[in-house]
Write a protein that holds these residues in place. Structure first.
Motif, mmCIF file in Angstrom:
data_model
loop_
_atom_site.group_PDB
_atom_site.id
_atom_site.type_symbol
_atom_site.label_atom_id
_atom_site.label_comp_id
_atom_site.label_asym_id
_atom_site.label_seq_id
_atom_site.Cartn_x
_atom_site.Cartn_y
_atom_site.Cartn_z
ATOM 1 N N SER A 1 48.062 29.942 42.967
ATOM 2 C CA SER A 1 47.459 30.948 43.836
ATOM 3 C C SER A 1 47.646 32.348 43.258
ATOM 4 O O SER A 1 48.427 32.560 42.325
ATOM 5 C CB SER A 1 48.103 30.888 45.221
ATOM 6 O OG SER A 1 49.472 31.294 45.131
ATOM 7 N N ASP A 2 46.953 33.321 43.851
ATOM 8 C CA ASP A 2 47.140 34.713 43.430
ATOM 9 C C ASP A 2 48.581 35.163 43.644
ATOM 10 O O ASP A 2 49.121 35.937 42.850
ATOM 11 C CB ASP A 2 46.190 35.631 44.202
ATOM 12 C CG ASP A 2 44.762 35.555 43.699
ATOM 13 O OD1 ASP A 2 44.541 34.958 42.625
ATOM 14 O OD2 ASP A 2 43.858 36.086 44.375
ATOM 15 N N ASP B 1 42.618 27.446 40.645
ATOM 16 C CA ASP B 1 42.901 28.257 41.835
ATOM 17 C C ASP B 1 43.762 27.510 42.841
ATOM 18 O O ASP B 1 44.536 28.126 43.587
ATOM 19 C CB ASP B 1 41.595 28.686 42.510
ATOM 20 C CG ASP B 1 40.843 29.729 41.698
ATOM 21 O OD1 ASP B 1 41.427 30.243 40.731
ATOM 22 O OD2 ASP B 1 39.682 30.006 42.030
#
Length: 300
Positions: A123-124, A119
């Protein structure tokens, strides 16, 4: 680099892009899912596939999930010696329900989950950008990743805004027994359209966002399209005929993505039942929830 011990699992939803006038921008996550499981092994690549596409997809590095996993590992600055992948597919292939987007997003997230600090390494926002690069556009990968209704665009990379969908909206997918080529569907589109058509599409796509998020009674008008569906009619005449018949009967029907699935954004169960009854013989009928969660790493 260290990797997570044992398998990790990711669930990814089907999606429908365009939704009529929202060409290459709007997308909706649907409650039909593929599930991926992967783990790092000592060496090599093994792939198991069951369900949709099991007889057709490759079992080597060209598999789309594997390609996405490799891209994610590069993004995170690592490379495992070997990978074991298992895919349980429920999303039909080549039907305009985002099977390739699900494979890409699933591959990126399952790779990230195999890295203990994945994560932090990716990142998203990076996942969305990489997924859009692999897919070629963000309209399916955005709702697959984020869930709900998404408005996606590109500029300085791919970006998206997510919105909740009015609970009165009941998506019904009418899935034909034949597939369609996204590449062919794009080649059928003209290089330019009349200014009046562009203005119409801008207004209806804006109305569509409002209709899906709180004014569902406007969905029939909001799903009217002049940008792409009529140009693709010859490639999927049965789908175009069914969509037209449903709209003539007052139902907000569209071609899902590049087709050939017809999606009805029914306003409640009564309209959903009418849409289901209109399915031709041999077509698969799926009354689906809107998937609000998007792609999810499942508990180990």
């Amino acid at each position: 680099m260290r990797f997570v011990d044992g398998p990790v699992r990711v669930r990814v939803p089907a999606t429908s892009a365009n939704l009529g006038p929202g060409f290459d921008a709007l997308g909706l996550a649907l409650g039909l899912h593929d599930e991926l499981s992967a783990q790092v092994i000592s060496i090599g690549l093994t792939i198991e596939v069951e369900g949709e596409g099991a007889d057709d997809v490759p079992r080597d590095e060209s598999h789309l999930v594997v390609r996405a996993m490799r891209a994610a590992f590069v993004e995170m600055g690592t490379s495992p010696a070997g990978v074991a992948l298992s895919c349980r597919n429920s999303i039909p292939h080549g039907r305009g329900l985002g099977s390739s987007a699900a494979a890409i997003v699933g591959g990126l997230l399952v790779a990230r989950a195999l890295v203990p600090d994945g994560d932090l390494r990716m990142s998203d926002a990076q996942v969305l950008g990489l997924a859009a690069d692999l897919e070629g556009h963000p309209d399916n990968v955005a709702p697959c990743l984020l869930g709900g209704l998404t408005i996606a665009w590109t500029g300085d990379g791919a970006r998206a805004v997510r919105r909740d969908v009015d609970p009165a909206v009941v998506p019904v997918a009418l899935v034909p027994p034949f597939s369609a080529s996204t590449e062919l569907a794009r080649r059928l589109l003209p290089a330019s359209v009349p200014h009046a058509d562009a203005a119409f599409a801008a207004g209806r796509s804006a109305l569509l966002v409002a209709a899906l998020t709180g004014t569902p009674q406007a969905l029939l008008d909001a799903t009217a399209d002049v940008l792409h569906q009529r140009y693709r009619a010859d490639a999927m005449p049965e789908s175009f005929e069914l969509m037209t018949a449903l709209r003539d009967a007052g139902h907000p029907a569209v071609i899902s993505g590049a087709g050939p699935t017809v999606l009805v954004l029914a306003r409640g169960d009564v309209e959903a039942e009418a849409a289901e009854a209109a399915a031709p013989d041999g077509w698969r009928v799926e009354r689906l929830a809107v998937d609000a969660a998007g792609a999810t790493v499942l508990p180990r």
